[in-house]
Motif scaffolding. Structure first.
Motif, PDB file in Angstrom:
ATOM      1  N   GLY A  96     -25.446  -7.430 -39.915  1.00  0.00           N
ATOM      2  CA  GLY A  96     -27.002  -6.966 -40.578  1.00  0.00           C
ATOM      3  C   GLY A  96     -27.413  -5.637 -40.060  1.00  0.00           C
ATOM      4  N   GLY A  97     -26.847  -4.807 -39.137  1.00  0.00           N
ATOM      5  CA  GLY A  97     -27.411  -3.809 -38.769  1.00  0.00           C
ATOM      6  C   GLY A  97     -27.354  -2.693 -39.856  1.00  0.00           C
ATOM      7  N   TRP A  98     -28.241  -1.545 -39.312  1.00  0.00           N
ATOM      8  CA  TRP A  98     -28.381  -0.314 -40.015  1.00  0.00           C
ATOM      9  C   TRP A  98     -28.038   1.088 -39.598  1.00  0.00           C
ATOM     10  N   PHE A  99     -27.522   1.806 -40.544  1.00  0.00           N
ATOM     11  CA  PHE A  99     -27.057   3.232 -40.188  1.00  0.00           C
ATOM     12  C   PHE A  99     -27.891   3.989 -40.937  1.00  0.00           C
ATOM     13  N   VAL A 100     -28.795   4.706 -39.878  1.00  0.00           N
ATOM     14  CA  VAL A 100     -29.662   5.773 -40.550  1.00  0.00           C
ATOM     15  C   VAL A 100     -29.256   7.147 -40.209  1.00  0.00           C
ATOM     16  N   ALA A 101     -28.935   8.035 -41.096  1.00  0.00           N
ATOM     17  CA  ALA A 101     -28.486   9.487 -40.884  1.00  0.00           C
ATOM     18  C   ALA A 101     -29.442  10.402 -41.704  1.00  0.00           C
ATOM     19  N   CYS A 102     -29.332  11.494 -41.226  1.00  0.00           N
ATOM     20  CA  CYS A 102     -29.950  12.736 -41.844  1.00  0.00           C
ATOM     21  C   CYS A 102     -29.015  13.674 -42.568  1.00  0.00           C
ATOM     22  N   ALA A 103     -28.913  14.237 -43.657  1.00  0.00           N
ATOM     23  CA  ALA A 103     -28.150  14.889 -44.281  1.00  0.00           C
ATOM     24  C   ALA A 103     -28.935  15.979 -45.095  1.00  0.00           C
ATOM     25  N   GLY A 104     -28.302  16.988 -45.385  1.00  0.00           N
ATOM     26  CA  GLY A 104     -28.742  18.134 -46.373  1.00  0.00           C
ATOM     27  C   GLY A 104     -29.483  17.522 -47.443  1.00  0.00           C
ATOM     28  N   GLY A 105     -30.724  18.417 -47.896  1.00  0.00           N
ATOM     29  CA  GLY A 105     -31.316  17.968 -49.009  1.00  0.00           C
ATOM     30  C   GLY A 105     -30.629  17.725 -50.228  1.00  0.00           C
ATOM     31  N   ALA A 106     -29.820  18.353 -50.501  1.00  0.00           N
ATOM     32  CA  ALA A 106     -28.746  18.272 -51.787  1.00  0.00           C
ATOM     33  C   ALA A 106     -27.561  17.659 -51.779  1.00  0.00           C
TER      34      ALA A 106
END
Length: 186
Positions: A96-106
């Motif tokens: 049930g866990g979450w992975f939150v990541a930032c990535a380049g806009g495109a």
């Protein structure tokens, strides 16, 4: 709440540890030197309800290399990119866990492919626009294991409007100010 951070750069590790101490949370927040993608960075069998990461955005040769020690590895994928982070997160997620990541806009298609390759699904995503009228600089993607999503729930709800940080004049938008307040920032 207990937290464990993993930082690959010693100079950034020192900054993170000072921030933890300055915020009075050293008794419940540990920051380790290592690479999140290295299984030895965390105890064997460790799992987390939330895994976050900001992998470098650019494959080698597609962007300008920075001479600054902290910036180069943060921008250019010398040790891997979103695909590696998704595989690592899938290994570290509690049920049930979450992975939150930032990535380049495109990079939304690449993030979706990386998630799928790791057995994850992008359940939510939001572009971040640095200034009104500009293209998204980055996007935040929230993922779960495919088998953890609610049965019958669509994997991706209606797209959210982008978070615009500054208006056309360069002033912070009301939404960005509200986000800062919600995070306890002045």
């Amino acid at each position: 709440l207990r937290s464990t951070g993993v930082e690959a750069q010693e100079v950034s590790l020192a900054l993170a540890r000072r921030s933890v101490a300055g915020n009075g949370i050293a008794d419940r927040c540990e920051v380790r030197l290592g690479d999140l993608r290295d299984p030895a960075a965390l105890p064997e069998g460790a799992v987390f309800d939330l895994v976050t990461g900001t992998p470098p955005y650019l494959p080698p040769g597609t962007g300008r290399e920075s001479a600054r020690v902290q910036c180069g590895p943060c921008r250019i994928e010398h040790r891997g990119g979103i695909e590696d982070y998704c595989r690592t997160a899938a290994r570290l997620l509690a049920p049930g866990g979450w992975f939150v990541a930032c990535a380049g806009g495109a990079q939304a298609p690449r993030v979706r492919d990386a998630a799928r390759g790791a057995g994850l699904v992008v359940a939510r995503a939001r572009d971040v626009v640095p200034r009104a009228g500009k293209p998204p600089l980055l996007a935040v993607h929230a993922m779960q294991r495919a088998d953890d999503l609610l049965v019958g729930a669509p994997p991706m709800p209606e797209p959210q409007p982008p978070l615009v940080v500054r208006d056309a004049r360069g002033a912070w938008t009301g939404e960005f100010r509200a986000l800062r307040r919600a995070m306890g920032m002045p």
